[in-house]
Scaffold this motif. Structure first.
Motif, PDB file in Angstrom:
ATOM      1  N   ALA A 105       0.850  -1.185   0.000  1.00 55.70           N
ATOM      2  CA  ALA A 105       0.000   0.000   0.000  1.00 55.70           C
ATOM      3  C   ALA A 105       0.890   1.242   0.000  1.00 55.70           C
ATOM      4  O   ALA A 105       2.079   1.176   0.356  1.00 55.70           O
ATOM      5  CB  ALA A 105      -0.892   0.000   1.236  1.00 55.70           C
ATOM      6  N   ILE A 106       0.335   2.371  -0.400  1.00 60.55           N
ATOM      7  CA  ILE A 106       1.039   3.655  -0.364  1.00 60.55           C
ATOM      8  C   ILE A 106       0.193   4.599   0.486  1.00 60.55           C
ATOM      9  O   ILE A 106      -0.966   4.881   0.153  1.00 60.55           O
ATOM     10  CB  ILE A 106       1.251   4.230  -1.775  1.00 60.55           C
ATOM     11  N   VAL A 107       0.755   5.078   1.603  1.00 61.43           N
ATOM     12  CA  VAL A 107      -0.019   5.820   2.594  1.00 61.43           C
ATOM     13  C   VAL A 107       0.649   7.156   2.892  1.00 61.43           C
ATOM     14  O   VAL A 107       1.862   7.213   3.135  1.00 61.43           O
ATOM     15  CB  VAL A 107      -0.153   5.000   3.897  1.00 61.43           C
ATOM     16  N   GLN A 108      -0.130   8.229   2.908  1.00 61.44           N
ATOM     17  CA  GLN A 108       0.357   9.540   3.341  1.00 61.44           C
ATOM     18  C   GLN A 108       0.298   9.597   4.864  1.00 61.44           C
ATOM     19  O   GLN A 108      -0.692   9.184   5.474  1.00 61.44           O
ATOM     20  CB  GLN A 108      -0.504  10.654   2.750  1.00 61.44           C
ATOM     21  N   THR A 109       1.368  10.085   5.504  1.00 58.09           N
ATOM     22  CA  THR A 109       1.410  10.157   6.968  1.00 58.09           C
ATOM     23  C   THR A 109       1.689  11.593   7.406  1.00 58.09           C
ATOM     24  O   THR A 109       2.185  12.413   6.628  1.00 58.09           O
ATOM     25  CB  THR A 109       2.514   9.242   7.533  1.00 58.09           C
ATOM     26  N   PRO A 110       1.406  11.923   8.689  1.00 55.85           N
ATOM     27  CA  PRO A 110       1.645  13.286   9.179  1.00 55.85           C
ATOM     28  C   PRO A 110       3.074  13.549   9.626  1.00 55.85           C
ATOM     29  O   PRO A 110       3.400  14.664  10.028  1.00 55.85           O
ATOM     30  CB  PRO A 110       0.681  13.386  10.371  1.00 55.85           C
ATOM     31  N   ARG A 111       3.939  12.538   9.587  1.00 53.34           N
ATOM     32  CA  ARG A 111       5.319  12.747  10.047  1.00 53.34           C
ATOM     33  C   ARG A 111       6.098  13.602   9.053  1.00 53.34           C
ATOM     34  O   ARG A 111       5.700  13.770   7.896  1.00 53.34           O
ATOM     35  CB  ARG A 111       6.034  11.395  10.227  1.00 53.34           C
ATOM     36  N   GLY A 112       7.228  14.111   9.504  1.00 49.12           N
ATOM     37  CA  GLY A 112       8.125  14.799   8.590  1.00 49.12           C
ATOM     38  C   GLY A 112       8.917  13.788   7.777  1.00 49.12           C
ATOM     39  O   GLY A 112       8.714  12.581   7.866  1.00 49.12           O
ATOM     40  N   GLY A 113       9.841  14.279   6.957  1.00 48.53           N
ATOM     41  CA  GLY A 113      10.711  13.376   6.227  1.00 48.53           C
ATOM     42  C   GLY A 113      10.151  12.950   4.889  1.00 48.53           C
ATOM     43  O   GLY A 113       9.166  13.490   4.373  1.00 48.53           O
ATOM     44  N   LEU A 114      10.816  11.930   4.325  1.00 50.28           N
ATOM     45  CA  LEU A 114      10.515  11.468   2.978  1.00 50.28           C
ATOM     46  C   LEU A 114       9.899  10.070   3.027  1.00 50.28           C
ATOM     47  O   LEU A 114       9.410   9.632   4.058  1.00 50.28           O
ATOM     48  CB  LEU A 114      11.810  11.477   2.153  1.00 50.28           C
ATOM     49  N   THR A 115       9.933   9.378   1.899  1.00 53.91           N
ATOM     50  CA  THR A 115       9.322   8.054   1.793  1.00 53.91           C
ATOM     51  C   THR A 115      10.151   7.002   2.525  1.00 53.91           C
ATOM     52  O   THR A 115      11.388   7.016   2.469  1.00 53.91           O
ATOM     53  CB  THR A 115       9.198   7.643   0.315  1.00 53.91           C
ATOM     54  N   THR A 116       9.477   6.089   3.190  1.00 55.90           N
ATOM     55  CA  THR A 116      10.148   4.923   3.736  1.00 55.90           C
ATOM     56  C   THR A 116       9.203   3.727   3.605  1.00 55.90           C
ATOM     57  O   THR A 116       8.092   3.852   3.098  1.00 55.90           O
ATOM     58  CB  THR A 116      10.591   5.124   5.202  1.00 55.90           C
ATOM     59  N   TYR A 117       9.662   2.578   4.069  1.00 56.35           N
ATOM     60  CA  TYR A 117       8.894   1.331   3.911  1.00 56.35           C
ATOM     61  C   TYR A 117       8.718   0.646   5.253  1.00 56.35           C
ATOM     62  O   TYR A 117       9.620   0.667   6.094  1.00 56.35           O
ATOM     63  CB  TYR A 117       9.619   0.383   2.955  1.00 56.35           C
ATOM     64  N   HIS A 118       7.545   0.037   5.448  1.00 54.26           N
ATOM     65  CA  HIS A 118       7.289  -0.807   6.613  1.00 54.26           C
ATOM     66  C   HIS A 118       6.618  -2.091   6.142  1.00 54.26           C
ATOM     67  O   HIS A 118       5.768  -2.057   5.248  1.00 54.26           O
ATOM     68  CB  HIS A 118       6.378  -0.095   7.618  1.00 54.26           C
TER      69      HIS A 118
END
Length: 320
Positions: A105-118
């Motif tokens: 899935a590709i999810v927008q989050t409220p954290r700072g920073g760039l793209t990462t994977y979980h």
């Protein structure tokens, strides 16, 4: 008073097993945050109601690329690449299927920073606390980030004899794995490897109530094959993909994924509760540092399962 631990199981109902979605974890986190915010809105320390206990969620999510606030929207080509199915080793594999082909899935989050994977092979630790709660030590944003890093460093050292370090310019936990090479005279020389990130950190706060947390790469594919290694598909947090490592790689041991549940999670939770300064940290006779919630209560509350007579059944989405 102890830390409230909410372990979201990765294989509660399905075979072959599946991991919880990132969105499910976000729903549980939001409910816990709202409880704290409601208490603060009602007057905080002057309220007659006791403050909610500090909580910790732990889970391994289904494959997910998360976008930070600094991340430009991915192009259609980038989305297509990230969305290709991954060969994922499941968290507690069923006998019928050790591997699954899963679409991230590709999810927008409220954290700072760039793209990462979980995803599978990784463990996420999301504390939900009020940095100014009367139930434990108080923290600034900076000291809270340091708390997450120190907890991870101590856990990796105690559990797996891994010596990590932090970088003020790059939040998270880093490590170097040394190797032995032959010297000019034929003698063995120990050479330190490059800096590699073993735990990624991202937090979000609202009125001093925390969200998100830290993700530890426990045992993940680190090959150059994008079908196996999701980090090859992106520049994780702006780094090169080969700057990512795992607990298994650093320890040099064949670690079963179950060890993340049996060792890593309980040790991290205990260390976090101790450094957080919950009441039971000063008086161990008062009870355990950490008390786990029963998952079935959360599963019912979140609509994952519903009661049926004396048992349970998976909740089905109604067709409208």
């Amino acid at each position: 008073m102890s830390l409230r631990h909410i372990p979201i199981p990765s294989t509660p109902w399905a075979h072959p097993p599946v991991c919880p979605t990132y969105n499910l974890a976000t729903r549980i986190q939001t409910k816990l945050q709202e409880d704290l915010l409601s208490w603060k809105a009602a007057g905080g320390t002057s309220s007659s109601a006791p403050p909610p206990r500090p909580a910790l969620m732990t889970f391994t999510p289904a494959p997910t690329f998360t976008l930070g606030r600094r991340q430009p929207p991915p192009t259609s080509a980038e989305r297509a690449e990230m969305s290709k199915r991954l060969i994922c080793e499941t968290y507690r594999p069923a006998s019928r299927a050790d591997f699954s082909f899963l679409k991230p899935a590709i999810v927008q989050t409220p954290r700072g920073g760039l793209t990462t994977y979980h995803g599978p092979g990784q463990v996420l630790f999301w504390p939900i606390i009020d940095l100014k709660s009367p139930l434990h030590n108080h923290f600034t944003v900076r000291s809270y980030v340091s708390l997450l890093e120190k907890t991870t460093l101590e856990t990796l050292r105690k559990a797996y004899n891994i010596s990590g370090f932090t970088d003020p310019k790059n939040p998270g936990v880093w490590a170097r794995k040394s190797r032995i090479v032959m010297g000019p005279d034929g003698d063995d020389i120990e050479v330190e490897g490059q800096e590699e990130k073993v735990a990624a950190l991202g937090v979000h706060l609202r009125r001093n109530v925390t969200g998100l947390g830290i993700a530890i790469n426990f045992r993940m594919p680190l090959s150059s094959n994008p079908k196996e290694n999701p980090f090859v598909r992106i520049s994780p947090c702006g780094m090169e993909s080969d700057a990512v490592t795992s607990v298994a790689k650093l320890s040099g041991r064949t670690l079963p994924l179950e060890d993340a549940v049996d060792t890593l999670i309980p040790m991290w939770a205990d260390e976090f509760a101790r450094q957080l300064g919950v009441a039971n940290a000063a008086n161990r006779d008062a009870g355990p540092l950490v008390e786990a919630d029963t998952w079935i209560n959360w599963a019912i509350d979140m609509g994952i399962v519903k009661r049926k007579n004396s048992g349970f059944e998976i909740a089905r989405k109604r067709k409208h």
